[in-house]
Design a protein around this motif. Structure first.
Motif, short mmCIF file in Angstrom:
data_model
loop_
_atom_site.label_atom_id
_atom_site.label_comp_id
_atom_site.label_asym_id
_atom_site.label_seq_id
_atom_site.Cartn_x
_atom_site.Cartn_y
_atom_site.Cartn_z
N ILE A 1 -5.67 8.48 -4.20
CA ILE A 1 -6.90 7.83 -3.77
C ILE A 1 -7.62 7.14 -4.94
O ILE A 1 -8.31 6.13 -4.75
CB ILE A 1 -7.83 8.83 -3.06
CG1 ILE A 1 -8.90 8.09 -2.26
CG2 ILE A 1 -8.43 9.83 -4.03
CD1 ILE A 1 -9.68 8.98 -1.30
N THR B 1 -14.86 8.41 4.49
CA THR B 1 -14.24 7.37 5.31
C THR B 1 -15.18 6.19 5.50
O THR B 1 -14.95 5.35 6.37
CB THR B 1 -13.82 7.92 6.69
OG1 THR B 1 -14.99 8.24 7.46
CG2 THR B 1 -12.97 9.16 6.54
N LEU C 1 -10.43 3.69 5.84
CA LEU C 1 -9.78 4.99 5.92
C LEU C 1 -10.41 5.86 7.00
O LEU C 1 -11.59 5.73 7.31
CB LEU C 1 -9.90 5.71 4.57
CG LEU C 1 -9.33 4.99 3.34
CD1 LEU C 1 -9.55 5.84 2.10
CD2 LEU C 1 -7.86 4.68 3.52
N ASN C 2 -9.59 6.76 7.54
CA ASN C 2 -10.12 7.82 8.39
C ASN C 2 -9.61 9.17 7.87
O ASN C 2 -9.04 9.26 6.78
CB ASN C 2 -9.77 7.58 9.86
CG ASN C 2 -8.29 7.78 10.17
OD1 ASN C 2 -7.51 8.23 9.33
ND2 ASN C 2 -7.89 7.45 11.38
N PHE D 1 -5.90 3.89 -5.33
CA PHE D 1 -6.35 3.06 -4.21
C PHE D 1 -7.69 2.42 -4.55
O PHE D 1 -7.89 1.21 -4.39
CB PHE D 1 -6.47 3.95 -2.97
CG PHE D 1 -7.02 3.29 -1.74
CD1 PHE D 1 -6.19 2.58 -0.89
CD2 PHE D 1 -8.36 3.40 -1.42
CE1 PHE D 1 -6.70 1.98 0.27
CE2 PHE D 1 -8.89 2.81 -0.28
CZ PHE D 1 -8.04 2.10 0.57
N TYR E 1 0.81 -1.22 0.00
CA TYR E 1 0.00 0.00 0.00
C TYR E 1 0.85 1.27 0.00
O TYR E 1 0.36 2.33 -0.38
CB TYR E 1 -0.93 -0.01 1.22
CG TYR E 1 -1.98 -1.09 1.16
CD1 TYR E 1 -3.00 -1.05 0.22
CD2 TYR E 1 -1.96 -2.16 2.06
CE1 TYR E 1 -3.97 -2.05 0.16
CE2 TYR E 1 -2.92 -3.16 2.02
CZ TYR E 1 -3.93 -3.10 1.06
OH TYR E 1 -4.88 -4.08 1.00
N LEU F 1 0.27 5.76 0.75
CA LEU F 1 -0.05 5.66 2.17
C LEU F 1 1.24 5.61 2.98
O LEU F 1 2.24 5.04 2.55
CB LEU F 1 -0.91 4.43 2.44
CG LEU F 1 -2.36 4.53 1.92
CD1 LEU F 1 -3.05 3.17 1.99
CD2 LEU F 1 -3.15 5.56 2.72
N ALA G 1 -5.98 9.88 6.30
CA ALA G 1 -5.57 9.38 4.98
C ALA G 1 -5.41 10.53 4.00
O ALA G 1 -4.52 10.52 3.15
CB ALA G 1 -6.60 8.38 4.46
N CYS G 2 -6.27 11.54 4.12
CA CYS G 2 -6.24 12.68 3.20
C CYS G 2 -5.61 13.93 3.82
O CYS G 2 -5.39 14.92 3.10
CB CYS G 2 -7.66 13.03 2.75
SG CYS G 2 -8.52 11.67 1.93
N GLY H 1 -3.91 6.89 8.69
CA GLY H 1 -5.16 7.10 7.97
C GLY H 1 -5.99 5.85 7.79
O GLY H 1 -7.00 5.89 7.07
N VAL H 2 -5.61 4.76 8.44
CA VAL H 2 -6.41 3.53 8.40
C VAL H 2 -6.69 3.11 9.84
O VAL H 2 -5.77 2.97 10.64
CB VAL H 2 -5.70 2.41 7.63
CG1 VAL H 2 -6.49 1.10 7.72
CG2 VAL H 2 -5.52 2.81 6.16
N PHE I 1 -0.81 10.61 -1.41
CA PHE I 1 -1.84 9.56 -1.47
C PHE I 1 -2.63 9.66 -2.77
O PHE I 1 -3.29 10.66 -3.04
CB PHE I 1 -2.77 9.68 -0.27
CG PHE I 1 -3.85 8.63 -0.21
CD1 PHE I 1 -3.63 7.34 -0.67
CD2 PHE I 1 -5.10 8.93 0.32
CE1 PHE I 1 -4.63 6.37 -0.62
CE2 PHE I 1 -6.10 7.98 0.39
CZ PHE I 1 -5.86 6.70 -0.09
#
Length: 445
Positions: free
Chosen positions: A152, A293, A121-122, A155, A91, A96, A125-126, A107-108, A150
Motif C-alpha cells: 500500500i 477506503t 479502494l474498498n 501504491f 497495478y 493488487l 484491498a487489504c 479491492g477496487v 499488496f
C-alpha cells in the motif's frame, strides 16, 4: 384595408417580432438544455451494485469514491503514462489481484459520481489474498485473509510521484484515455477530463506534501500499513514534530473472519480489537477502517458498509486443505491446551479462554512497541470527535499499553506472524526468538 405596398411591410414586422422573440428566448432555451444535460450527467450518485455478498465485498463501494475517487479512465491510463514509477507492469506489480475478465482489481470499487465513473479502494484491498494449496497448484483467492501481497505504501507513492512528474497533464493523459476508451466526446475531451486531471493532480500534490514524513521511512513492504499515522494527518497533527517513536507504526494487515465471535469474551465484555486493543466495538472499528477506503463522515455509504458487516459476522476461514497427521495433532493439542489456549482460544473455532481478547502489557510481552507507540492518547481524543452529531459517533477508542491476545482462526493463512510480520512460519514462531530467521522474502504466492 391593406394596400399592396403595406403587405410586405406588415410581413417584415411580423418576421422581425418573431426573430426578436427567438433571440430573447434562445439563451433561456440553451440554459434549459444545458441545465438538463448537467442534471442528467452530473447529479446521479450511483455505485456499481453486486447482489452476491462476496462480489460486494470484493468490488462494492464504501462511499470513498465520492471524496477520494480517481476518475476511472485516468486510473486506467496512469500505469502507461507513469510506468516509470511502477515496479513492473500495471497495478498487479503493486500486489493488487486481478480476477480473469475483470477490468479492476479485487479491492477496487466503482461509482458514478459528478458525471464520471470514479474508483477507489474498498475493504478487500487489504483483506483478500491468494494461496496455493501446493507449490504446483493454481493460486486461489481467499476473502477475509490478510492481503499479504499488496504494497500500500508503493501504491501511495506511485500516485504521488506520478502527480509530481511532467506527464501528469492532459497532453499525456487524454490521448491515452482516447486510446483505451475508443474515443471521447467533445465535452469529455475538452472540458471534463482536462478539469478532472487538474483537480486530481492538485489534490495528490497536497496529500504528497501532508504525507511527506513517510518519505523518510524505510519501505513498509507488502501486507503492511501504518494506519494511525495516516489518521494523524487527517487531524492535522504536526507529524514531523512528533517524537520519533510515534511516527512509524507499520503493522501487518489482520484477518477479519468470525466477527460475531469477536464481540464477546469469557468475562462477558467485548474483545479488545486492533493489534493494541484500542477499541472494543466492531462497528466503530469498521467505520474507522473505512477511512482507509477514502470515506469521510458525510460521504460514507452506511448501507454498503452494513452489508459487509453483516456478512462478516459469520464468515469463517477455509479449512486446511492438506491431510493432517492425527497422532501428531493429538500430541500438539495437549501442548496447545497447556501453553496457548488461555490467550488464543480453545481452538481455531472456539475462542474460549480467560485471556482471549484481553490486552497483555508490553512490559510482559517485551516485543516491538512501534505499533503500540504510534497510537497515542491525543489521537484517541481526536477520534472521539468523528461522527459528532451522528448516532454513530465514536465513543470507544482509547490508548492501551500492550497488545491484544487474538484468536487463531485461519492461522495457516495469516503468515508472516506477529503484529509486525517478523516471523515467516508457525514452525519458526515456536522457536526461541534468537533462533528465528532474521531475513526472509514476503509477498509471494
Amino acid at each position: 384595408m391593406n394596400t399592396p405596398e403595406s403587405v410586405p411591410t406588415t410581413h417584415r414586422l411580423r418576421l422581425a417580432r418573431t426573430l426578436l422573440r427567438i433571440l430573447v428566448l434562445l439563451p433561456w432555451l440553451l440554459l434549459l438544455l444545458a441545465g438538463s444535460y448537467a442534471l442528467v450527467r452530473f447529479v446521479p450518485d450511483e455505485p456499481v451494485v453486486h447482489a452476491d455478498p462476496v462480489e460486494h465485498f470484493k468490488y462494492g463501494s464504501t462511499g470513498g469514491e465520492r471524496a477520494s475517487g480517481f476518475p476511472y479512465w485516468i486510473w486506467q491510463a496512469l500505469p502507461t503514462v507513469c510506468a516509470e514509477h511502477l515496479p513492473g507492469p500495471g497495478y498487479a506489480s503493486l500486489g493488487l489481484i486481478f480476477e480473469e475478465g475483470r477490468d479492476l482489481p479485487v479491492g477496487v470499487s466503482k461509482r458514478r459520481h459528478l458525471g464520471i465513473d470514479r474508483v477507489f479502494l474498498n475493504c478487500a484491498a487489504c483483506h483478500a489474498g491468494l494461496v496455493r494449496d501446493t507449490p504446483a497448484a493454481p493460486a486461489r483467492l481467499v476473502v477475509g485473509m490478510p492481503a499479504h501481497r499488496f504494497d500500500i505504501l508503493a501504491f501511495q507513492r506511485f500516485f504521488f510521484e506520478c502527480a509530481a512528474g511532467p506527464t501528469f497533464s492532459r497532453e499525456f493523459i487524454v490521448p491515452e484515455i482516447e486510446r483505451l476508451s475508443g474515443g471521447l466526446g467533445l465535452v469529455d475531451r475538452y472540458l471534463v477530463y482536462p478539469v478532472a486531471i487538474a483537480l486530481m493532480r492538485e489534490r495528490l500534490l497536497m496529500l504528497r506534501a501532508r504525507f511527506g514524513f513517510v518519505s523518510a521511512q524505510a519501505p513498509w513492504g507488502p501486507g503492511r500499513v501504518d494506519t494511525f499515522n495516516a489518521a494523524k494527518v487527517l487531524f492535522n497533527f504536526p507529524v514531523q514534530r512528533l517524537p520519533a517513536r510515534e511516527r512509524l507504526g507499520a503493522a501487518d494487515f489482520p484477518s477479519i473472519w468470525n466477527q460475531r465471535k469477536r464481540m464477546q469474551r469469557d468475562d462477558g465484555e467485548r474483545m479488545e480489537l486492533h493489534w493494541d486493543g484500542n477499541n472494543t466495538h466492531t462497528e466503530e472499528r469498521n467505520k474507522s477502517a473505512a477511512f482507509g477506503t477514502g470515506t469521510t463522515p458525510p460521504t460514507i455509504d452506511l448501507a454498503a458498509i452494513s452489508r459487509v458487516e453483516a456478512w462478516l459476522l459469520d464468515l469463517g476461514p477455509p479449512a486446511w486443505p492438506l491431510p493432517v497427521d492425527k497422532t501428531l495433532a493429538a500430541r500438539g493439542a495437549a501442548l496447545y491446551a497447556h501453553y496457548c489456549a488461555d490467550c488464543h482460544g480453545a481452538s481455531g473455532s472456539d475462542f474460549a479462554g480467560p485471556k482471549v481478547g484481553h490486552v497483555t502489557p508490553i512490559a510482559d510481552i517485551a516485543t516491538d512497541p512501534a505499533r503500540l507507540d504510534s497510537y497515542t492518547r491525543d489521537l484517541a481524543v481526536n477520534q472521539a470527535t468523528l461522527y459528532a452529531g451522528y448516532p454513530h459517533r465514536f465513543r470507544h477508542f482509547r490508548k492501551t499499553w500492550g497488545y491484544a491476545n487474538m484468536p487463531l482462526d485461519g492461522i495457516w493463512l495469516r503468515a508472516p506472524y506477529l503484529h509486525n510480520g517478523s516471523v515467516p512460519t508457525l514452525r519458526d514462531l515456536l522457536e526461541p526468538a534468537f533462533a528465528r530467521p532474521t531475513c526472509f522474502v514476503r509477498g509471494g504466492t
